[in-house]
Design a protein around this motif. Structure first.
Motif, PDB file in Angstrom:
ATOM      1  N   ALA A 130       8.712  -7.280  -9.836  1.00  0.00           N
ATOM      2  CA  ALA A 130       8.784  -6.330  -8.719  1.00  0.00           C
ATOM      3  C   ALA A 130       8.182  -4.984  -9.074  1.00  0.00           C
ATOM      4  N   SER A 131       8.270  -4.597 -10.349  1.00  0.00           N
ATOM      5  CA  SER A 131       7.783  -3.279 -10.745  1.00  0.00           C
ATOM      6  C   SER A 131       6.292  -3.241 -11.086  1.00  0.00           C
ATOM      7  N   LEU A 132       5.689  -4.396 -11.281  1.00  0.00           N
ATOM      8  CA  LEU A 132       4.283  -4.432 -11.707  1.00  0.00           C
ATOM      9  C   LEU A 132       3.327  -3.696 -10.764  1.00  0.00           C
ATOM     10  N   PRO A 133       3.357  -3.949  -9.454  1.00  0.00           N
ATOM     11  CA  PRO A 133       2.418  -3.225  -8.584  1.00  0.00           C
ATOM     12  C   PRO A 133       2.566  -1.705  -8.696  1.00  0.00           C
ATOM     13  N   GLY A 134       3.780  -1.208  -8.727  1.00  0.00           N
ATOM     14  CA  GLY A 134       4.000   0.235  -8.842  1.00  0.00           C
ATOM     15  C   GLY A 134       3.482   0.793 -10.165  1.00  0.00           C
ATOM     16  N   LYS A 135       3.696   0.055 -11.245  1.00  0.00           N
ATOM     17  CA  LYS A 135       3.230   0.514 -12.558  1.00  0.00           C
ATOM     18  C   LYS A 135       1.715   0.534 -12.637  1.00  0.00           C
ATOM     19  N   CYS A 136       1.086  -0.342 -11.866  1.00  0.00           N
ATOM     20  CA  CYS A 136      -0.377  -0.394 -11.856  1.00  0.00           C
ATOM     21  C   CYS A 136      -0.983   0.440 -10.729  1.00  0.00           C
ATOM     22  N   GLY A 137      -0.143   0.981  -9.845  1.00  0.00           N
ATOM     23  CA  GLY A 137      -0.659   1.761  -8.726  1.00  0.00           C
ATOM     24  C   GLY A 137      -1.413   0.917  -7.714  1.00  0.00           C
ATOM     25  N   VAL A 138      -0.947  -0.314  -7.511  1.00  0.00           N
ATOM     26  CA  VAL A 138      -1.607  -1.250  -6.603  1.00  0.00           C
ATOM     27  C   VAL A 138      -0.622  -1.666  -5.512  1.00  0.00           C
ATOM     28  N   SER A 139      -1.056  -1.622  -4.268  1.00  0.00           N
ATOM     29  CA  SER A 139      -0.236  -2.112  -3.165  1.00  0.00           C
ATOM     30  C   SER A 139      -0.624  -3.561  -2.903  1.00  0.00           C
ATOM     31  N   VAL A 140       0.361  -4.461  -2.981  1.00  0.00           N
ATOM     32  CA  VAL A 140       0.077  -5.872  -2.740  1.00  0.00           C
ATOM     33  C   VAL A 140       0.475  -6.326  -1.347  1.00  0.00           C
ATOM     34  N   GLY A 141       1.115  -5.455  -0.580  1.00  0.00           N
ATOM     35  CA  GLY A 141       1.417  -5.757   0.814  1.00  0.00           C
ATOM     36  C   GLY A 141       2.533  -6.751   1.032  1.00  0.00           C
ATOM     37  N   MET A 142       3.362  -6.990   0.008  1.00  0.00           N
ATOM     38  CA  MET A 142       4.503  -7.880   0.163  1.00  0.00           C
ATOM     39  C   MET A 142       5.536  -7.569  -0.904  1.00  0.00           C
ATOM     40  N   THR A 143       6.762  -7.966  -0.640  1.00  0.00           N
ATOM     41  CA  THR A 143       7.836  -7.797  -1.607  1.00  0.00           C
ATOM     42  C   THR A 143       7.750  -8.910  -2.637  1.00  0.00           C
ATOM     43  N   ILE A 144       7.843  -8.538  -3.900  1.00  0.00           N
ATOM     44  CA  ILE A 144       7.827  -9.538  -4.958  1.00  0.00           C
ATOM     45  C   ILE A 144       9.271  -9.760  -5.386  1.00  0.00           C
ATOM     46  N   SER A 145       9.795 -10.911  -4.996  1.00  0.00           N
ATOM     47  CA  SER A 145      11.188 -11.235  -5.277  1.00  0.00           C
ATOM     48  C   SER A 145      11.365 -12.742  -5.179  1.00  0.00           C
ATOM     49  N   PRO A 146      12.247 -13.308  -6.007  1.00  0.00           N
ATOM     50  CA  PRO A 146      12.491 -14.748  -5.885  1.00  0.00           C
ATOM     51  C   PRO A 146      13.218 -15.103  -4.595  1.00  0.00           C
ATOM     52  N   ASN A 147      13.768 -14.112  -3.920  1.00  0.00           N
ATOM     53  CA  ASN A 147      14.521 -14.362  -2.692  1.00  0.00           C
ATOM     54  C   ASN A 147      13.695 -14.214  -1.421  1.00  0.00           C
ATOM     55  N   VAL A 148      12.447 -13.808  -1.534  1.00  0.00           N
ATOM     56  CA  VAL A 148      11.628 -13.600  -0.343  1.00  0.00           C
ATOM     57  C   VAL A 148      11.287 -14.955   0.284  1.00  0.00           C
ATOM     58  N   ASP A 149      11.292 -15.014   1.606  1.00  0.00           N
ATOM     59  CA  ASP A 149      10.910 -16.207   2.347  1.00  0.00           C
ATOM     60  C   ASP A 149       9.409 -16.108   2.619  1.00  0.00           C
ATOM     61  N   CYS A 150       8.638 -16.840   1.838  1.00  0.00           N
ATOM     62  CA  CYS A 150       7.179 -16.739   1.938  1.00  0.00           C
ATOM     63  C   CYS A 150       6.665 -17.097   3.320  1.00  0.00           C
ATOM     64  N   SER A 151       7.348 -17.972   4.023  1.00  0.00           N
ATOM     65  CA  SER A 151       6.877 -18.376   5.359  1.00  0.00           C
ATOM     66  C   SER A 151       7.006 -17.235   6.370  1.00  0.00           C
ATOM     67  N   GLN A 152       7.775 -16.202   6.049  1.00  0.00           N
ATOM     68  CA  GLN A 152       7.961 -15.074   6.963  1.00  0.00           C
ATOM     69  C   GLN A 152       6.991 -13.925   6.706  1.00  0.00           C
ATOM     70  N   ILE A 153       6.159 -14.037   5.686  1.00  0.00           N
ATOM     71  CA  ILE A 153       5.182 -12.985   5.371  1.00  0.00           C
ATOM     72  C   ILE A 153       4.049 -13.053   6.378  1.00  0.00           C
ATOM     73  N   SER A 154       3.700 -11.903   6.934  1.00  0.00           N
ATOM     74  CA  SER A 154       2.600 -11.885   7.925  1.00  0.00           C
ATOM     75  C   SER A 154       1.474 -11.013   7.440  1.00  0.00           C
TER      76      SER A 154
END
Length: 115
Positions: free
Chosen positions: A91-115
């Motif tokens: 979860a912290s990798l994008p912030g540490k690299c200063g990159v926006s990935v446009g989604m939450t990185i979590s094992p609990n995220v429902d990938c089918s709900q990402i738009s």
């Protein structure tokens, strides 16, 4: 002769579909881009410049909803099954690299709900 023409047309269609630009990002492409991040993700510390560059590259190839969902499924699978990546590290990798990935990185995220 007609059979040869049909086979030729089918081969051309298959080749053109395989080379279609803009097709969805693949798990292999993502894993290759993020391979330099493995030491950070599994061991902590700070991500390397090659890790952040790989993340920028991966983020740039994720353009569509399908790409984001594919990336989500691929990274969830790799993080939980293959490498046992701690949730906070991923979860912290994008912030540490200063990159926006446009989604939450979590094992609990429902990938089918990402738009």
């Amino acid at each position: 002769m007609k059979g040869v023409a049909v086979v030729f047309v089918v081969v051309l269609v298959v080749v053109s579909l395989a080379a279609t630009p803009g097709e969805a990002v693949s798990c292999g492409e993502l894993q290759s881009s993020l391979a330099p991040c493995l030491s950070y993700l599994t061991g902590g510390g700070e991500p390397s410049e090659s890790c952040c560059g790989g993340l920028r590259s991966a983020s740039g190839s994720i353009q569509s909803t399908q790409d984001r969902q594919t990336a989500c499924y691929c990274m969830k699978s790799a993080a939980s099954c293959t490498y046992n990546v701690p949730t906070d590290a991923a979860a912290s990798l994008p912030g540490k690299c200063g990159v926006s990935v446009g989604m939450t990185i979590s094992p609990n995220v429902d990938c089918s709900q990402i738009s």
